[in-house]
Scaffold this motif. Structure first.
Motif, PDB file in Angstrom:
ATOM      1  N   ALA A 149       0.834  -1.207   0.000  1.00  0.00           N
ATOM      2  CA  ALA A 149       0.000   0.000   0.000  1.00  0.00           C
ATOM      3  C   ALA A 149       0.870   1.259   0.000  1.00  0.00           C
ATOM      4  CB  ALA A 149      -0.933  -0.014   1.210  1.00  0.00           C
ATOM      5  N   SER A 150       1.964   1.229   0.765  1.00  0.00           N
ATOM      6  CA  SER A 150       2.847   2.400   0.818  1.00  0.00           C
ATOM      7  C   SER A 150       3.511   2.653  -0.533  1.00  0.00           C
ATOM      8  CB  SER A 150       3.931   2.211   1.872  1.00  0.00           C
ATOM      9  OG  SER A 150       3.354   1.930   3.119  1.00  0.00           O
ATOM     10  N   CYS A 151       3.905   1.571  -1.223  1.00  0.00           N
ATOM     11  CA  CYS A 151       4.517   1.742  -2.557  1.00  0.00           C
ATOM     12  C   CYS A 151       3.527   2.411  -3.497  1.00  0.00           C
ATOM     13  CB  CYS A 151       4.900   0.387  -3.159  1.00  0.00           C
ATOM     14  SG  CYS A 151       6.398  -0.281  -2.486  1.00  0.00           S
ATOM     15  N   VAL A 152       2.269   1.969  -3.434  1.00  0.00           N
ATOM     16  CA  VAL A 152       1.259   2.535  -4.313  1.00  0.00           C
ATOM     17  C   VAL A 152       1.036   4.006  -3.961  1.00  0.00           C
ATOM     18  CG1 VAL A 152      -1.189   2.439  -4.946  1.00  0.00           C
ATOM     19  CG2 VAL A 152       0.145   0.340  -4.813  1.00  0.00           C
ATOM     20  N   ARG A 153       0.910   4.280  -2.672  1.00  0.00           N
ATOM     21  CA  ARG A 153       0.709   5.676  -2.248  1.00  0.00           C
ATOM     22  C   ARG A 153       1.863   6.553  -2.733  1.00  0.00           C
ATOM     23  NH1 ARG A 153       3.489   8.465   0.096  1.00  0.00           N
ATOM     24  NH2 ARG A 153       4.396   6.996   1.557  1.00  0.00           N
ATOM     25  N   ALA A 154       3.089   6.084  -2.511  1.00  0.00           N
ATOM     26  CA  ALA A 154       4.263   6.877  -2.908  1.00  0.00           C
ATOM     27  C   ALA A 154       4.316   7.049  -4.424  1.00  0.00           C
ATOM     28  CB  ALA A 154       5.535   6.205  -2.409  1.00  0.00           C
ATOM     29  N   GLY A 155       3.942   6.005  -5.137  1.00  0.00           N
ATOM     30  CA  GLY A 155       3.956   6.059  -6.602  1.00  0.00           C
ATOM     31  C   GLY A 155       2.968   7.085  -7.130  1.00  0.00           C
ATOM     32  N   ILE A 156       1.769   7.097  -6.545  1.00  0.00           N
ATOM     33  CA  ILE A 156       0.741   8.060  -6.982  1.00  0.00           C
ATOM     34  C   ILE A 156       1.213   9.475  -6.644  1.00  0.00           C
ATOM     35  CG2 ILE A 156      -1.623   8.885  -6.606  1.00  0.00           C
ATOM     36  CD1 ILE A 156      -2.363   5.942  -5.914  1.00  0.00           C
ATOM     37  N   GLU A 157       1.653   9.636  -5.396  1.00  0.00           N
ATOM     38  CA  GLU A 157       2.010  10.969  -4.913  1.00  0.00           C
ATOM     39  C   GLU A 157       3.174  11.572  -5.703  1.00  0.00           C
ATOM     40  OE1 GLU A 157       2.043  10.645  -0.658  1.00  0.00           O
ATOM     41  OE2 GLU A 157       2.800  12.698  -0.484  1.00  0.00           O
ATOM     42  N   ASN A 158       4.072  10.721  -6.189  1.00  0.00           N
ATOM     43  CA  ASN A 158       5.261  11.223  -6.876  1.00  0.00           C
ATOM     44  C   ASN A 158       5.229  11.004  -8.385  1.00  0.00           C
ATOM     45  OD1 ASN A 158       7.043  12.073  -4.505  1.00  0.00           O
ATOM     46  ND2 ASN A 158       6.355  10.031  -3.916  1.00  0.00           N
ATOM     47  N   LEU A 192       4.870   8.365 -10.268  1.00  0.00           N
ATOM     48  CA  LEU A 192       5.669   7.270 -10.849  1.00  0.00           C
ATOM     49  C   LEU A 192       4.880   6.432 -11.847  1.00  0.00           C
ATOM     50  CD1 LEU A 192       7.672   5.801  -7.798  1.00  0.00           C
ATOM     51  CD2 LEU A 192       8.213   7.752  -9.249  1.00  0.00           C
ATOM     52  N   PHE A 193       3.566   6.637 -11.896  1.00  0.00           N
ATOM     53  CA  PHE A 193       2.761   5.733 -12.728  1.00  0.00           C
ATOM     54  C   PHE A 193       2.305   6.352 -14.050  1.00  0.00           C
ATOM     55  CE2 PHE A 193       1.435   4.068  -8.334  1.00  0.00           C
ATOM     56  CZ  PHE A 193       2.523   3.219  -8.283  1.00  0.00           C
ATOM     57  N   TYR A 194       2.551   7.656 -14.233  1.00  0.00           N
ATOM     58  CA  TYR A 194       2.106   8.290 -15.476  1.00  0.00           C
ATOM     59  C   TYR A 194       2.972   7.840 -16.646  1.00  0.00           C
ATOM     60  CZ  TYR A 194      -1.279  11.379 -13.374  1.00  0.00           C
ATOM     61  OH  TYR A 194      -2.367  11.857 -12.730  1.00  0.00           O
ATOM     62  N   ASN A 195       2.372   7.122 -17.586  1.00  0.00           N
ATOM     63  CA  ASN A 195       3.097   6.679 -18.778  1.00  0.00           C
ATOM     64  C   ASN A 195       4.436   6.032 -18.442  1.00  0.00           C
ATOM     65  OD1 ASN A 195       1.111   7.777 -20.448  1.00  0.00           O
ATOM     66  ND2 ASN A 195       2.046   9.805 -20.202  1.00  0.00           N
ATOM     67  N   GLN A 196       4.489   5.370 -17.312  1.00  0.00           N
ATOM     68  CA  GLN A 196       5.760   4.746 -16.939  1.00  0.00           C
ATOM     69  C   GLN A 196       5.510   3.348 -16.431  1.00  0.00           C
ATOM     70  OE1 GLN A 196       8.535   7.140 -14.438  1.00  0.00           O
ATOM     71  NE2 GLN A 196       6.902   8.643 -14.569  1.00  0.00           N
ATOM     72  N   GLN A 197       6.541   2.527 -16.551  1.00  0.00           N
ATOM     73  CA  GLN A 197       6.487   1.222 -15.912  1.00  0.00           C
ATOM     74  C   GLN A 197       7.557   1.223 -14.834  1.00  0.00           C
ATOM     75  OE1 GLN A 197       6.995  -0.836 -19.645  1.00  0.00           O
ATOM     76  NE2 GLN A 197       4.903  -1.611 -19.535  1.00  0.00           N
ATOM     77  N   GLN A 198       7.311   0.535 -13.755  1.00  0.00           N
ATOM     78  CA  GLN A 198       8.243   0.580 -12.623  1.00  0.00           C
ATOM     79  C   GLN A 198       8.514  -0.817 -12.105  1.00  0.00           C
ATOM     80  OE1 GLN A 198       9.727   3.284 -11.536  1.00  0.00           O
ATOM     81  NE2 GLN A 198       8.444   4.932 -12.324  1.00  0.00           N
ATOM     82  N   GLY A 250       2.520  -1.400 -14.199  1.00  0.00           N
ATOM     83  CA  GLY A 250       2.374  -1.036 -15.604  1.00  0.00           C
ATOM     84  C   GLY A 250       2.336  -2.218 -16.558  1.00  0.00           C
ATOM     85  N   TRP A 251       2.353  -3.445 -16.038  1.00  0.00           N
ATOM     86  CA  TRP A 251       2.276  -4.616 -16.911  1.00  0.00           C
ATOM     87  C   TRP A 251       1.081  -5.473 -16.510  1.00  0.00           C
ATOM     88  CZ3 TRP A 251       7.016  -3.121 -14.804  1.00  0.00           C
ATOM     89  CH2 TRP A 251       8.030  -2.799 -15.708  1.00  0.00           C
ATOM     90  N   SER A 252       0.219  -5.800 -17.485  1.00  0.00           N
ATOM     91  CA  SER A 252      -0.896  -6.684 -17.139  1.00  0.00           C
ATOM     92  C   SER A 252      -0.652  -8.095 -17.673  1.00  0.00           C
ATOM     93  CB  SER A 252      -2.203  -6.113 -17.690  1.00  0.00           C
ATOM     94  OG  SER A 252      -2.038  -5.851 -19.062  1.00  0.00           O
ATOM     95  N   THR A 253       0.528  -8.319 -18.267  1.00  0.00           N
ATOM     96  CA  THR A 253       0.810  -9.598 -18.921  1.00  0.00           C
ATOM     97  C   THR A 253       1.554 -10.570 -17.983  1.00  0.00           C
ATOM     98  OG1 THR A 253       2.675  -8.365 -19.808  1.00  0.00           O
ATOM     99  CG2 THR A 253       0.833  -8.800 -21.304  1.00  0.00           C
TER     100      THR A 253
END
Ligand code: AMP
Length: 434
Positions: A88-97, A99-105, A136-139
């Motif tokens: 949950a913290s990774c997701v929160r940090a990713g959204i806040e910073n 990290l998920f816009y047009n990116q894979q992590q 960023g990957w659903s495969t």
């Protein structure tokens, strides 16, 4: 002080003492090395987060949130919780910073987690996890990659008798249809269920599959399997993962009752289970969670991750693997022990220690008062292979005695005198000749 007044560690929270910390470092370094080889980068998030973060992502009805969180009000009256897991913290940090816009992590983390569970072997209230999360990957290729990371870590550590179990929880529609079928089946057998499971009939029937109660497990033997309810795309994805694993030579068992304790998963879930470790046999677990980023206010981003319990892993390694312990202990050898007598000599010893350490030589300095004889005894007991000796005479002439301390050379080696200016050269040559 009265013995009962002595302050003790909190129940279920452990110290890692120096005798064990080299094993911890070794395991952590091995994980970090392999994660880096696969292109994962570390993320560090706070230990305390808003309580809401966990209730919204992990689920209010899960044991972790409903019964096990360390939740408190801070001085502003905000409800905060010690993190019970890392996703949950990774997701929160990713959204806040962003990290998920047009990116894979590909991210990994390490740290303490807190759950107020009943302590027993392999289950603590503060424990450490290493985990990785991919966004960023659903495969299923990323799933195979991450399982390969774990397999590689276990191989490198020499972990044995630890097997992969996989299952698919399908998409929302799969779980809706399966939930109805499971409810139908279990409602008829309600009188054979324990009170926890009866309560879950109305809150989260899938979690009943997780029950540790043997009577409940007996009832579940003939329950419908979620794998018969998978949609075409979930089934295809699961089959593709299986064929990747076959190709990679990673053996697995399909366990249709594996649902995991947290609500956020969909499709692939997995656990690595040790044969010998008794009740707390899961070393590592994880799965896919494609809705969490959106649920926490971010852009729709698929997620897949794992978390590995370091206490359990290390305990199993201690029980299983003499070779790992040997290699860890060998790494701990000190190179040089410096004996010095008198103020001038001690000052020179400190300087020599500084020079040697700057050149990657491991040095133990004798500190405090002690006769030459006592210091020699300490040097013999140390791990060092070379002793440097600076007595009052050597201090005056700017020289030092040098002597081998290794078991096979102790008797035969005689002390040589060298100039202090040559210490680095002399020590390096001597260490290389061993
Ligand atoms: P989970 O986050 O519950 O999926 O747990 C992932 C891994 O963390 C487990 O497989 C365990 O190895 C470890 N773990 C979970 N809870 C505890 C605990 N209370 N004490 C020690 N290790 C734990």
């Amino acid at each position: 002080m009265n013995k009962k007044d002595q302050i003790k560690a909190i129940r279920g929270m452990n110290d890692v003492l120096p005798a064990d910390s080299s094993m911890w470092l070794y395991v952590e370094d091995t994980c970090a090395k392999i994660l880096a080889l696969y292109g994962y980068r570390q993320i560090r998030t706070p230990i305390i987060e808003s309580t809401q973060l966990f209730s919204r992502s992990i689920g209010d009805e899960t044991d972790v949130v409903a019964k096990e969180m360390y939740t408190f009000e801070d001085r502003n009256g905000d409800s905060l919780s010690l993190r019970p897991e890392g996703t949950a913290s990774c997701v929160r940090a990713g959204i806040e910073n962003g990290l998920f816009y047009n990116q894979q992590q590909r991210l990994w983390y390490i740290g303490e987690m807190f759950r107020h569970e009943r302590p027993q072997k392999g289950r603590y209230r503060q424990f450490n996890q290493i985990g990785a999360e991919c966004y960023g990957w659903s495969t299923p290729d990323i799933e195979a990659e991450l399982l390969s990371v774990i397999d590689q870590i276990f191989k490198e550590l020499g972990l044995k008798k630890t097997h992969l179990q996989i299952n698919s929880l399908g998409d929302v529609d799969t779980r809706k249809r399966y939930r109805e079928a499971l409810l139908d089946y279990l409602t008829q057998k309600q009188d054979q269920l324990d009170s926890d499971s009866v309560r879950r009939l109305s809150t989260n029937p899938l979690r009943i599959l997780d029950s540790k109660n043997n009577d409940v497990q007996a009832v579940l033997k003939d329950a419908p399997s979620i794998l018969d309810f998978l949609s075409e795309s979930s089934a295809n994805s699961f089959n593709q993962l299986k064929s990747y694993l076959d190709e990679l030579g990673i053996t697995y068992q399909i366990n249709p009752r594996l649902v995991r304790g947290l609500d956020y998963y969909n499709d692939t879930v997995f656990e690595w289970v040790n044969e010998d470790f008794g009740a707390q046999s899961a070393v590592c677990g994880g799965g896919r969670y494609d809705s969490m980023v959106e649920q926490l206010g971010g852009v729709e981003t698929p997620g897949f991750g794992f978390a590995m319990g370091l206490e359990r892993l290390i305990q199993i390694l201690y029980e299983q693997s003499a070779s790992v312990i040997d290699s860890v202990e060998k790494e701990q050898l000190a190179d040089v022990f410096i004996i010095s007598v008198g103020e001038k000599a001690r000052c020179q010893a400190l300087l020599i220690q500084q020079i040697l350490v700057a050149n990657d030589v491991q040095v133990q300095l004798y500190c405090g008062t002690g006769s030459m004889k006592n210091q020699f005894k300490r040097a013999d007991k140390s791990d060092a292979s070379v002793a440097l000796i600076i007595g009052e005479e050597e201090a005056e002439s700017g020289t030092a005695g040098i002597k081998l301390l290794t078991a096979q050379n102790k008797q035969t080696s005689t002390q040589q005198t060298i100039l202090q200016n040559d210490v680095l050269n002399a020590v390096t040559n001597l260490l290389e000749s061993l």
